[in-house]
Design a protein around this motif. Structure first.
Motif, mmCIF file in Angstrom:
data_model
loop_
_atom_site.group_PDB
_atom_site.id
_atom_site.type_symbol
_atom_site.label_atom_id
_atom_site.label_comp_id
_atom_site.label_asym_id
_atom_site.label_seq_id
_atom_site.Cartn_x
_atom_site.Cartn_y
_atom_site.Cartn_z
ATOM 1 N N TYR A 17 0.832 -1.211 0.000
ATOM 2 C CA TYR A 17 0.000 0.000 0.000
ATOM 3 C C TYR A 17 0.864 1.259 0.000
ATOM 4 O O TYR A 17 0.594 2.222 -0.724
ATOM 5 C CB TYR A 17 -0.934 0.008 1.215
ATOM 6 N N SER A 20 2.451 1.811 -3.480
ATOM 7 C CA SER A 20 1.532 2.243 -4.531
ATOM 8 C C SER A 20 1.185 3.719 -4.333
ATOM 9 O O SER A 20 1.462 4.313 -3.296
ATOM 10 C CB SER A 20 0.250 1.409 -4.472
ATOM 11 N N PHE A 22 -2.021 4.515 -4.643
ATOM 12 C CA PHE A 22 -3.471 4.384 -4.501
ATOM 13 C C PHE A 22 -3.934 4.997 -3.176
ATOM 14 O O PHE A 22 -3.353 4.713 -2.122
ATOM 15 C CB PHE A 22 -3.891 2.912 -4.524
ATOM 16 N N THR A 25 -7.842 1.126 -1.964
ATOM 17 C CA THR A 25 -7.514 -0.087 -2.716
ATOM 18 C C THR A 25 -8.024 -1.326 -1.992
ATOM 19 O O THR A 25 -8.198 -1.327 -0.770
ATOM 20 C CB THR A 25 -5.985 -0.199 -2.925
ATOM 21 N N CYS A 27 -6.708 -4.975 -1.060
ATOM 22 C CA CYS A 27 -5.384 -5.581 -0.907
ATOM 23 C C CYS A 27 -5.548 -7.067 -0.614
ATOM 24 O O CYS A 27 -6.162 -7.448 0.387
ATOM 25 C CB CYS A 27 -4.596 -4.904 0.207
ATOM 26 N N SER A 43 -9.738 -4.070 2.646
ATOM 27 C CA SER A 43 -9.935 -2.814 1.917
ATOM 28 C C SER A 43 -9.145 -1.773 2.704
ATOM 29 O O SER A 43 -9.146 -1.781 3.935
ATOM 30 C CB SER A 43 -11.410 -2.433 1.818
ATOM 31 N N ILE A 179 -14.155 0.644 -5.412
ATOM 32 C CA ILE A 179 -12.690 0.601 -5.369
ATOM 33 C C ILE A 179 -12.183 -0.093 -6.626
ATOM 34 O O ILE A 179 -12.484 -1.259 -6.874
ATOM 35 C CB ILE A 179 -12.193 -0.114 -4.095
ATOM 36 N N ASN A 181 -8.846 -0.259 -7.642
ATOM 37 C CA ASN A 181 -7.433 -0.639 -7.610
ATOM 38 C C ASN A 181 -7.219 -1.871 -6.746
ATOM 39 O O ASN A 181 -7.957 -2.114 -5.791
ATOM 40 C CB ASN A 181 -6.593 0.505 -7.043
ATOM 41 N N CYS A 183 -4.022 -4.144 -4.791
ATOM 42 C CA CYS A 183 -2.643 -4.416 -4.379
ATOM 43 C C CYS A 183 -2.537 -5.897 -4.016
ATOM 44 O O CYS A 183 -3.456 -6.458 -3.419
ATOM 45 C CB CYS A 183 -2.251 -3.576 -3.170
ATOM 46 N N PHE A 204 -10.067 -5.372 -11.941
ATOM 47 C CA PHE A 204 -9.643 -4.084 -11.409
ATOM 48 C C PHE A 204 -8.983 -3.290 -12.530
ATOM 49 O O PHE A 204 -8.460 -3.865 -13.490
ATOM 50 C CB PHE A 204 -8.670 -4.266 -10.242
#
Length: 453
Positions: A17, A20, A22, A25, A27, A43, A179, A181, A183, A204
């Motif tokens: 996280y 990135s 973002f 995101t 994850c 999340s 959301i 994105n 990860c 995504f």
């Protein structure tokens, strides 16, 4: 001072996280297993972590994949990437058997790993059940030839793994439809073929995997979480994977002197790049040692063997004469960020070489040495701001050839990736590589002659 316990999966999540860009995101952290869980979905919204789901081991995609790695005669916890490289050569004819009996979808994005048929701990000892033999067949003995059956098993395992992964992520996206994105961290994040399928399925919009998604990345995550605990308002990030020591020209010269070797010719940056590109364009292989070493298992352009991707035969040269590895294993491309969509079906950055993408049909004949049997490549995009010297090298190669792509593989021969000048020189001398570009210096054929090598 404040003290807080950070578990395995939260450290993984934090490691990616904070790398990135973002804000919000999903994850996914998944591997063999942490304290009790093998798969956890978070999340992350406004820098706060919310756990959406956890799956406890022995239900583990990592253990499933690793156990079949052992079944195919590779060393578990080491040879998983070999099975992944072998999988495109086969047909996934055992996929349904696996999904019906061994790795089974559960409701709400879950899955069940049937350890009565395939047991990870038994596989570590080379033991496989009669039930598995009846369903799939007999395991491969190490060092035996690869048959079509072995290739089909690899293809089936990869396909089943990907289907369960997509099953998990579709559930996660449905929980947080706003959301866009994703990860990914944990050792399973090294399955670059599966990572590519996520983008291909358009679950995504953007996917980010860190340079060290395996357990080494937990150290980064723990540091981020600790800093955030002490300073809640701090803005944390890691903008480069090149975290290793930079060696000065004086330190490089000292390494040659310690080995009683002649000092190579020194070049300024422009002429160093020009000389290296000339060697590459002539079909040579270059050992490239520049800047700080990369954090993680990928060679990202500072500790690399480089070659011209336009020459298909260079793969055999690298595999047989230098890397000394299985011929089915692919080589990756490094490309300028600006040309990624000219050569590959990828719409985002891939700075850590963790995403497989299709090589565009019209470009496959231009870069055959990095095009795998299934017409894909493990893409590494190079940002001019993050690694300017490597970007300039590729840019100059493009000016000479029209191709803004280089074949890039790790600078090592059956050993860890080289880190120091001493290690780089030793590895170069054991190889048949055409030249070594180390800092401002180049060791070429003339240097070998002066060194009586």
């Amino acid at each position: 001072s404040k003290v807080e316990y950070f578990d395995h999966h939260k450290c993984h999540a934090a490691s990616i996280y904070h790398i990135s860009d973002f804000e919000n995101t999903i994850c996914l952290t998944y591997d063999g297993g942490g304290e009790s869980d093998s798969t956890v979905i978070f999340s992350i919204e406004n820098q706060k972590f919310y756990q959406l789901k956890s799956i406890s081991w022995p239900n583990s995609l990592g253990h499933f994949y690793s156990a079949f790695t052992g079944f195919l005669g590779f060393r578990m916890l080491e040879g998983e990437y070999k099975m992944m490289g072998l999988s495109p050569y086969g047909r996934p004819r055992f996929k349904k058997i696996i999904l019906d009996n061994i790795l089974i979808k559960d409701t709400n994005g879950g899955y069940f790993f049937n350890t009565k048929i395939l047991n990870y701990h038994s596989a570590l000892k080379g033991e496989f059940s009669v039930s598995l033999n009846n369903l799939i067949g007999k395991p491969r003995m190490p060092d035996s030839e690869f048959t079509e059956y072995h290739k089909d098993v690899a293809a089936s395992v990869q396909a089943a793994y990907e289907e369960i992964l997509i099953h998990i992520l579709k559930w996660a996206r449905n929980q947080k439809p706003n959301i866009k994105n994703l990860c990914i961290a944990g050792g399973c994040g090294l399955n670059v073929s599966a990572n590519g399928k996520i983008l291909l399925n358009k679950i995504f919009e953007k996917v980010m995997i860190p340079p060290a998604p395996h357990d080494a990345g937990c150290s980064i995550g723990a540091a981020f979480l600790s800093e955030k605990l002490q300073n809640p308002k701090s803005i944390l990030s890691m903008t480069t994977p090149y975290l290793g020591k930079n060696y000065s020209d004086n330190e490089i010269i000292s390494s040659f002197e310690k080995k009683n070797l002649p000092i190579p010719k020194k070049y300024d940056e422009k002429n160093l790049i020009s000389k290296v590109v000339s060697v590459l364009c002539d079909g040579g292989v270059v050992a490239w040692f520049q800047g700080g070493s990369e954090f993680g298992p990928r060679a990202l352009g500072n500790r690399s063997f480089l070659a011209d991707p336009r020459f298909d035969e260079i793969r055999e040269v690298l595999n047989q004469k230098i890397k000394k590895r299985e011929l089915f294993r692919p080589f990756a491309p490094s490309c300028k960020e600006e040309v990624k969509q000219i050569f590959f079906n990828i719409g985002q950055k891939s700075p850590y070489m963790n995403i497989v993408a299709e090589v565009l049909k019209e470009k496959r004949s231009s870069i055959p040495a990095i095009t795998h049997i299934d017409n894909t490549a493990r893409v590494h995009t190079v940002d001019k701001k993050i690694n300017p010297l490597y970007w300039k090298l590729i840019d100059h190669f493009e000016s000479k050839t029209g191709v803004g792509v280089l074949l890039n593989t790790s600078f090592n021969i059956q050993e860890p990736i080289v880190e120091s000048p001493d290690h780089a020189i030793d590895c170069f001398l054991r190889s048949s590589v055409d030249c070594l570009a180390i800092g401002s210096y180049i060791c070429d054929f003339d240097w070998r002659s002066r060194a009586n090598l």
